[in-house]
Write an enzyme that holds these catalytic residues in place. Sequence first.
Site, PDB file in Angstrom:
ATOM      1  CG  ASP A   1      -2.147   0.868   1.059  1.00  0.00           C
ATOM      2  OD1 ASP A   1      -2.396   1.367  -0.054  1.00  0.00           O
ATOM      3  OD2 ASP A   1      -2.877   1.027   2.051  1.00  0.00           O
TER       4      ASP A   1
ATOM      5  CG  ASP B   1      -8.979   2.458   1.117  1.00  0.00           C
ATOM      6  OD1 ASP B   1      -8.316   1.812   0.303  1.00  0.00           O
ATOM      7  OD2 ASP B   1      -8.552   2.780   2.241  1.00  0.00           O
TER       8      ASP B   1
END
Length: 520
Positions: free
Chosen positions: A214, A281
């Site tokens: 990430d 997200d």
Amino acid sequence: MHFFLSPRVALAFSVIRGVANAFPTTSPSSIGKRQSSDVYVPYYDTSANGFKGAARGWNSFGIDAASDNLKKDAGYDFNDYHFRQQCDLIVPTDGFDYYCSIDSGWSQSCNGDDNGIIIPDTNKIPNITELSDHLHSKGLKLGIYVLPGGFSGDKDKTVKGTQTRIGDLFSSDDAGNSPNCRTNWDYSKPDTQTWHDSVIESFIDMGIDMIKLDYVTPGSPSPGDGIQLPNNSSGSVAAYHQAIKNNNANIRLDISWKLDRSDPYWGIWQNNADSLRVDQDINNSGKDQLTAWPTVLRTLNFYREFINEQTVPERQGIPIMVRPDMDSTYIGNPESISGLTDAQRYTQAIHWIGAGANLITGSDMTRLDDLGTELLYNADAMDAAALTAQYPMQPRNPSGWGTPGGNEAMQLQAWIAGPNDQGEAVVILANYGPDPCNDGNCDTTYGLDWKDVHDVNVTLNDLGIGEAQTNGANTWDVKRIWGGGGSGGNDHADPYTVTEHIECNLGEGESVLYKLSKPS
């Protein structure tokens, strides 16, 4: 709360007007110049680490980041017991990789072992090898979450098997500039690769099968809270790929988030990763529902941009080796938990399948309803997913919307995946409804009347499969897999034949999924 959760939660609330605008200001009645006769068919190929399809399974972050009320109702806490409780309910399909993917919080936050290697937080996962053995016994694989960089506090430790001080490998340009106690590496130094090799060697011993890497830059937005990400941590992607190769490991590398796909970075992602996040997200952090419809539409539009980039003339004939990660689906639970109506749940499932994207859900597996089971496991839908795992969907505007056969964002939309060499294709028709007003400013081009049921009609020619076209036929057998839970008709309808067009009446937020085949 794990330190790294807070910045991600904060960013999940920020919504980009990437719906771009979700529906541009082209009048619904305008008809532009039709596209050229033949339509290029984009296709996937084996990824850099040897995978021929996208990942499936479950990821923890949607529930991890949800409200305390949702977690209480789910009886969920971030630990080994509840990971097993969720993942033991996954039903794998033969021939595909299903992962139990544990997100941020599984590892020690600010230090590694004596050689700076990432290690589990044993308060959360007492014995990670036992967990991976348990999952493997059920036909599942274990995924974990990591960040680029080394632990700043490990600077005086040495890389395993060397006398090299870890701090001497840190980048002077980005020192102290990474979140969660990390410092970016200087990737020009050989023992930076040695450190990554040692991490993958350790992950193999733990039984880890997938890495979610990430906050890769360029692309990942700053997490806020005064943290400024390194300008470029793309070297971490190449280093982890090389470490997987050096260790002859069968480990999947998923990179995140909203990554810059311009040159030269697109080439780095293509040649080193297996999937990449096209958006940020989509979970509904801190809320009592897992996601929200405007966020799903935002990500869908970012996928449109991704696939349109792959069909420009200079990329035609080049396989797509890195598949899209559109984040988790939230299709398994009713609206009170998922935040999506039944029609919207169909639409997310249909489009994630159509894209050939990762089919990893963030749903509460302990509270699946009948529709959730259908959307996660139906055999006909999984058959369609097998096709789109090789041939992703691309947008084709239906009749009366923008340029028929074009690829602009429209409220009423058609998509096609394939056809493949066997003469099979997947077609999706959708009515996304009015602009979801992601930033509070609504596009009112269509007016309130566009909240009603509308006919979505696309010709075979505009799909690129008409009789006179290279990939076409004079007739196609059509099977409706999913009718979308509203006006689109029943699921699993009997096949019928079309010769000119495919059409369906669809209400706001509804989609329909078809499997097409040339008559034998």
